[in-house]
Motif scaffolding. Structure first.
Motif, mmCIF file in Angstrom:
data_model
loop_
_atom_site.group_PDB
_atom_site.id
_atom_site.type_symbol
_atom_site.label_atom_id
_atom_site.label_comp_id
_atom_site.label_asym_id
_atom_site.label_seq_id
_atom_site.Cartn_x
_atom_site.Cartn_y
_atom_site.Cartn_z
ATOM 1 N N PHE A 147 -34.913 64.799 54.690
ATOM 2 C CA PHE A 147 -34.296 63.428 54.235
ATOM 3 C C PHE A 147 -33.520 62.900 55.322
ATOM 4 O O PHE A 147 -32.603 63.581 55.880
ATOM 5 C CB PHE A 147 -33.453 63.387 52.911
ATOM 6 C CG PHE A 147 -34.300 64.300 51.957
ATOM 7 C CD1 PHE A 147 -35.185 63.521 50.925
ATOM 8 C CD2 PHE A 147 -34.064 65.575 51.792
ATOM 9 C CE1 PHE A 147 -35.741 64.194 49.755
ATOM 10 C CE2 PHE A 147 -34.814 66.280 50.864
ATOM 11 C CZ PHE A 147 -35.553 65.644 50.054
ATOM 12 N N VAL A 148 -33.651 61.624 55.708
ATOM 13 C CA VAL A 148 -32.984 61.053 57.104
ATOM 14 C C VAL A 148 -32.875 59.365 56.837
ATOM 15 O O VAL A 148 -33.525 58.796 56.144
ATOM 16 C CB VAL A 148 -34.128 60.962 58.296
ATOM 17 C CG1 VAL A 148 -33.413 60.582 59.651
ATOM 18 C CG2 VAL A 148 -34.770 62.521 58.482
ATOM 19 N N GLY B 8 -28.003 60.620 59.748
ATOM 20 C CA GLY B 8 -27.760 61.746 59.083
ATOM 21 C C GLY B 8 -29.249 62.443 58.519
ATOM 22 O O GLY B 8 -30.177 61.784 58.392
ATOM 23 N N VAL B 9 -29.301 63.761 58.795
ATOM 24 C CA VAL B 9 -30.553 64.359 58.572
ATOM 25 C C VAL B 9 -30.012 65.530 57.523
ATOM 26 O O VAL B 9 -29.118 66.251 57.726
ATOM 27 C CB VAL B 9 -31.077 65.055 59.996
ATOM 28 C CG1 VAL B 9 -32.426 65.666 59.589
ATOM 29 C CG2 VAL B 9 -31.192 63.959 60.733
ATOM 30 N N PHE B 10 -30.640 65.541 56.506
ATOM 31 C CA PHE B 10 -30.492 66.533 55.272
ATOM 32 C C PHE B 10 -31.623 67.256 55.179
ATOM 33 O O PHE B 10 -32.682 66.702 54.610
ATOM 34 C CB PHE B 10 -30.048 65.720 54.144
ATOM 35 C CG PHE B 10 -28.695 64.949 54.515
ATOM 36 C CD1 PHE B 10 -27.433 65.122 54.074
ATOM 37 C CD2 PHE B 10 -28.956 63.564 55.001
ATOM 38 C CE1 PHE B 10 -26.316 64.434 54.289
ATOM 39 C CE2 PHE B 10 -27.897 62.818 55.247
ATOM 40 C CZ PHE B 10 -26.492 63.289 54.834
ATOM 41 N N ALA C 258 -29.358 77.055 50.854
ATOM 42 C CA ALA C 258 -30.701 76.346 51.159
ATOM 43 C C ALA C 258 -30.472 74.858 51.672
ATOM 44 O O ALA C 258 -31.223 74.112 52.074
ATOM 45 C CB ALA C 258 -31.586 76.165 49.732
ATOM 46 N N VAL C 259 -29.227 74.813 52.049
ATOM 47 C CA VAL C 259 -28.535 73.305 52.753
ATOM 48 C C VAL C 259 -28.555 73.443 54.132
ATOM 49 O O VAL C 259 -27.600 74.445 54.480
ATOM 50 C CB VAL C 259 -27.753 72.686 52.098
ATOM 51 C CG1 VAL C 259 -26.971 71.558 52.524
ATOM 52 C CG2 VAL C 259 -27.774 72.697 50.493
ATOM 53 N N ARG C 260 -28.983 72.670 55.003
ATOM 54 C CA ARG C 260 -28.659 72.533 56.353
ATOM 55 C C ARG C 260 -28.597 70.924 56.628
ATOM 56 O O ARG C 260 -29.732 70.216 56.628
ATOM 57 C CB ARG C 260 -29.852 73.051 57.493
ATOM 58 C CG ARG C 260 -29.807 74.582 57.320
ATOM 59 C CD ARG C 260 -28.763 75.278 58.050
ATOM 60 N NE ARG C 260 -29.051 76.614 58.180
ATOM 61 C CZ ARG C 260 -28.665 77.435 57.156
ATOM 62 N NH1 ARG C 260 -28.358 77.068 55.989
ATOM 63 N NH2 ARG C 260 -28.943 78.643 57.438
ATOM 64 N N ASN C 261 -27.585 70.587 56.994
ATOM 65 C CA ASN C 261 -27.517 68.976 57.291
ATOM 66 C C ASN C 261 -26.342 68.823 58.594
ATOM 67 O O ASN C 261 -25.725 69.487 59.147
ATOM 68 C CB ASN C 261 -26.444 68.376 56.153
ATOM 69 C CG ASN C 261 -26.918 68.568 54.744
ATOM 70 O OD1 ASN C 261 -28.139 68.659 54.397
ATOM 71 N ND2 ASN C 261 -26.076 68.475 53.891
#
Length: 302
Positions: free
Chosen positions: A29-30, A270-272, A251-254
């Motif tokens: 998601f960006v 922002g990149v999620f 499981a999250v990399r932002n």
């Protein structure tokens, strides 16, 4: 790592993003915005995403606002005691009590994502004050928590011993259970949307989130973040400045931040990512953040 010259349409950029995320094995998601013209580009930009440590940005902002208003002494001393330390980066992994100024708590929180420094600073500025500031600025959907509360939730869900390092107790916990944790779920963990995150960054960069002195301090601290494997990977050119904040949890990399080009153009991005594995080392996902940010910013620049 420039975007191909013929990749200029929104659909083409989305194709590049989809390919980037597929190769990394993630859902992505960006959102990006030109801080001077207001032009925007989003890919899932209004979907709710887990913030992880990006919720530390408004804590830093509240510290800087109170310091600028003379309500808090940035040089005031505070003790990072065992009550705050759970094992991790910076003071969070220290064996003994550490005394530190309020300013340096903010510095440690933002540059190396020190969780103990975060929770102590949150107590100093007041969680209610952080929430009030976000609401008054129009960011009512931006979640905030203490790191301690999130860790307690993880211990409760997994049946781990209280007061002990989570990392030391994960042996034997299946990937399926780790992926199902509430910290990976935007409905059960501090969350926001990519668009809201870049809007908050834009307010800080435009001196709209508080006194100019406060916004400048947050910008200065964010430019000193030490992690060079996500956003920075997409902008290796000399003279390009990046101020950012990472967020990581199973499981999250932002990462979200502001890219400032030598020609004076500035972009909040922002990149999620939601990964398919809770593994601690996921270099493909990390690099995908830089590639995705580069693609959307090159599109805005075109």
């Amino acid at each position: 790592m420039p975007l191909a010259a013929n990749v200029t349409s929104a659909d083409q950029v989305r194709t590049v993003l989809a390919d980037t995320f597929a190769r990394a094995g993630v859902d992505g998601f960006v959102h990006a915005r030109d801080l001077d013209t207001g032009a925007e580009f989003g890919h899932g930009g209004d979907d709710r995403v887990v913030l992880a440590s990006l919720f530390k940005i408004p804590i830093a902002l509240e510290y800087a606002r109170q310091a600028a208003a003379g309500q808090l002494d940035p040089a005031g001393r505070h003790m990072v005691s065992a009550a705050y330390r759970a094992g991790g980066a910076g003071t969070d992994g220290c064996l003994y009590d550490v005394e530190m100024s309020a300013r340096d708590l903010a510095f440690m929180m933002m540059t190396i994502s020190d969780n103990a420094a975060t929770d102590l600073l949150l107590d100093v500025v007041g969680a209610g004050r952080v929430r009030t500031t976000l609401d008054r600025l129009g960011f009512g959907g931006f979640g905030v928590s203490s790191c301690r509360a999130l860790d307690d939730d993880i211990r409760c869900e997994l049946g781990l011993a209280p007061g002990s390092s989570i990392d030391d107790q994960l042996a034997g916990i299946t990937d399926e259970r780790l992926m199902a944790l509430g910290v990976n779920d935007p409905a059960r963990s501090p969350s926001s949307t990519p668009r809201e995150v870049t809007a908050l960054l834009a307010a800080i960069w435009r001196d709209e989130a508080g006194p100019a002195e406060a916004c400048a301090e947050v910008r200065s601290i964010m430019r000193q973040q030490v992690w060079q494997h996500r956003l920075v990977a997409g902008f290796p050119e000399s003279g390009t400045r990046i101020a950012g904040k990472t967020g990581t949890d199973f499981a999250v990399r932002n990462e979200a931040g502001v890219v400032e080009h030598p020609d004076g153009k500035r972009y909040a991005v922002g990149v999620f990512l939601r990964t398919s594995s809770p593994a601690g080392r996921q270099p493909l996902a990390d690099r995908a953040i830089g590639k995705a940010a580069r693609a959307v910013i090159d599109h805005l620049r075109s």
